[in-house]
Every structure is written in C-alpha cells, then in structure tokens.
Design an enzyme around this catalytic site. Structure first.
Site, PDB file in Angstrom:
ATOM      1  N   HIS A  67       0.905  -1.157  -0.201  1.00  0.00           N
ATOM      2  CA  HIS A  67       0.536  -0.167   0.630  1.00  0.00           C
ATOM      3  C   HIS A  67       1.139   1.052   0.362  1.00  0.00           C
ATOM      4  O   HIS A  67       0.671   2.349  -0.255  1.00  0.00           O
ATOM      5  CB  HIS A  67      -1.154   0.074   1.146  1.00  0.00           C
ATOM      6  CG  HIS A  67      -0.227   0.345   2.415  1.00  0.00           C
ATOM      7  ND1 HIS A  67       0.294  -0.975   3.387  1.00  0.00           N
ATOM      8  CD2 HIS A  67      -0.216   0.994   2.708  1.00  0.00           C
ATOM      9  CE1 HIS A  67       0.598   0.059   4.525  1.00  0.00           C
ATOM     10  NE2 HIS A  67       0.349   1.625   4.113  1.00  0.00           N
ATOM     11  N   ASP A 109      -0.279  -7.576   1.231  1.00  0.00           N
ATOM     12  CA  ASP A 109       0.230  -6.124   1.444  1.00  0.00           C
ATOM     13  C   ASP A 109       1.588  -6.432   1.750  1.00  0.00           C
ATOM     14  O   ASP A 109       2.428  -6.039   2.228  1.00  0.00           O
ATOM     15  CB  ASP A 109      -0.360  -5.855   2.777  1.00  0.00           C
ATOM     16  CG  ASP A 109       0.186  -4.260   3.363  1.00  0.00           C
ATOM     17  OD1 ASP A 109       0.393  -3.271   1.859  1.00  0.00           O
ATOM     18  OD2 ASP A 109      -0.167  -3.631   3.749  1.00  0.00           O
ATOM     19  N   SER A 206       4.389   2.679   6.992  1.00  0.00           N
ATOM     20  CA  SER A 206       4.289   1.352   7.227  1.00  0.00           C
ATOM     21  C   SER A 206       5.504   0.723   6.330  1.00  0.00           C
ATOM     22  O   SER A 206       5.853   1.549   6.002  1.00  0.00           O
ATOM     23  CB  SER A 206       3.055   1.352   6.223  1.00  0.00           C
ATOM     24  OG  SER A 206       2.010   1.638   6.293  1.00  0.00           O
TER      25      SER A 206
END
Length: 255
Positions: A67, A109, A206
C-alpha cells in the site's frame, strides 16, 4: 496531504472500517541504539520526503508494504539513523507488488523494491535475514518494530529511528478482537502489539519490519483507525514466511 516538520506524512484512508496505513509512529518506544538496525530503509517520494519504512534483504532489494505504492515512492535511503542530519545513500527503485494485492483489507500487502545499483554494505548498512521456512511464533513472544515519526496519536514527528518491543498476539484472539469491530482479517498475517499492551506502531511509516529472534518475520500493514492510544486492537503485519517462494522468484530473476 498533511504537513509536518522536515517532511510530509501522507495518511491514506483504506476502508470504511477505518483501517489505516501505519508505522513510523512508534508508541512508547525509545531511540534505537546507533548501528543497531542497519537494515532499516526510508522509502521516499520524488520530493525526497519520507513516506514509508522498509528493510534491506540483500544488496539489490528492499521489502516494504504494497500500500506504500499509493504514495508514489521513487527512492530508498539507506544508512541513516537520523533522517535530518545523517549522511545518506539514496537509490532509485523499481517496484514489484505481490500480484494479487488489491488493498490492505484483502491482504497480500507486500512489495519488493529493486535498487538502481547494489547497496554498499558497510558499518552503516547491512541486510536482515528472512525466515527460511514457515514460522510459528509463540503467544506473547517479544519482537521488535522500528521506524521514524510520531510517538503518540497526534504527536510530534521525530527524525531519529525509534524502536519498541511488542508481544505476539495469539492468531485466534486477534481474529476475535477484530471481528468485534466487524472486520475479517485477511490470510497470512501476524498480530503483535497494540492489544494487551501500550506499545505498538502508528501512522506514517508502513512497510517496516517485525523482527523476531533477529529475523524479519513481518511487514507493518495496518491498525484500527488512527488511534494509537493503546491498548486497542492488535496491530497487523504481513507474514513474510507465506511469501518466501514469491520473494525468491523475484530475487532469482534479478530484473
């Protein structure tokens, strides 16, 4: 886009359930000792602003979250403990997201970043090992997560790498806690921190690694909403051991 001192932090609303990209905001952690996490990478956009974390796995590749591609990363910085003042080694990147990735709610992800040239391995830069086979982590086993950014919900940005120890959360307990909020966890994830403890990660970075027994076993994926006032719901990481064959395939082709 939100502005913060020295760089932008981009927050992306992922689903109507309130799943949010996470990371560098290490909650109730401390400054990482210098030269202790030489694999850490800052994933940056074309303006050279930090948008995600990542980690070096060999001279050619960095692992991050899929992402993070939403924030259009173009380069990776290695060898920096303090992003503001340290001398940096910057590499442009090519991106390989896991083929079936759609969004964090559906899972998968994970993304590989191929460096434009081989990383120079030295006293400031070294790769981290991945699991050799599928792993089984014990409930409450202590692992580490690190990154750059906020240290509390709505707090301040930090330039020096932060680290915190987080306990592994039993998978069934994790699913149960998330189901109370009507969220079904995707397959191939690990839960650690954020629940039963005041420690965990938060928005801004992230893609950083969950490190257990000296190996990178997970990739920071999401938490619940932007609330990092833990205890809350368990933090969710991609289980790297479920993607070893794909990683080896990309590394072997050496695009």
């Amino acid at each position: 886009m939100m502005h913060a001192p020295h760089r932008f932090l981009l927050f992306h609303l992922l689903t109507c359930f309130g799943l949010h990209a996470l990371g560098s905001e290490i909650i109730h952690g401390q400054k990482a000792p210098e030269k202790s996490m030489l694999y850490m990478a800052s994933v940056q956009n074309r303006r050279k602003h930090h948008v995600c974390g990542g980690f070096l796995i060999n001279e050619d590749f960095v692992v991050t979250a899929a992402h993070c591609d939403d924030q259009h990363p173009t380069s990776v910085v290695l060898g920096a403990h303090n992003l503001k003042v340290d001398k940096k080694m910057r590499y442009r990147v090519k991106k390989w997201k896991f083929p079936s990735y759609v969004n964090v709610e559906k899972g998968d992800d994970i993304m590989l970043l191929k460096l434009s040239r081989k990383a120079r391995l030295d006293k400031r830069v070294q790769p981290i090992e991945l699991p050799e086979t599928q792993i089984e982590l014990e409930n409450n086993e202590k692992c580490l997560v690190a990154g750059w950014g906020y240290t509390s919900t709505g707090g301040k940005v930090v330039d020096v790498l932060q680290v915190v120890d987080v306990p592994i959360v039993n998978p069934e307990d994790c699913k149960k806690q998330w189901s109370h909020r009507r969220v079904n966890l995707p397959a191939n994830v690990i839960c650690a921190g954020g629940y039963g403890t005041d420690k965990g990660f938060c928005q801004g970075d992230s893609g950083g690694p969950l490190v257990c027994n000296g190996k990178a076993v997970g990739v920071v994926s999401f938490n619940f909403k932007r609330n990092c006032d833990y205890p809350n719901l368990p933090n969710v990481y991609v289980n790297i051991s479920k993607y070893l064959s794909w990683i080896k395939k990309i590394l072997k082709k050496n695009y």
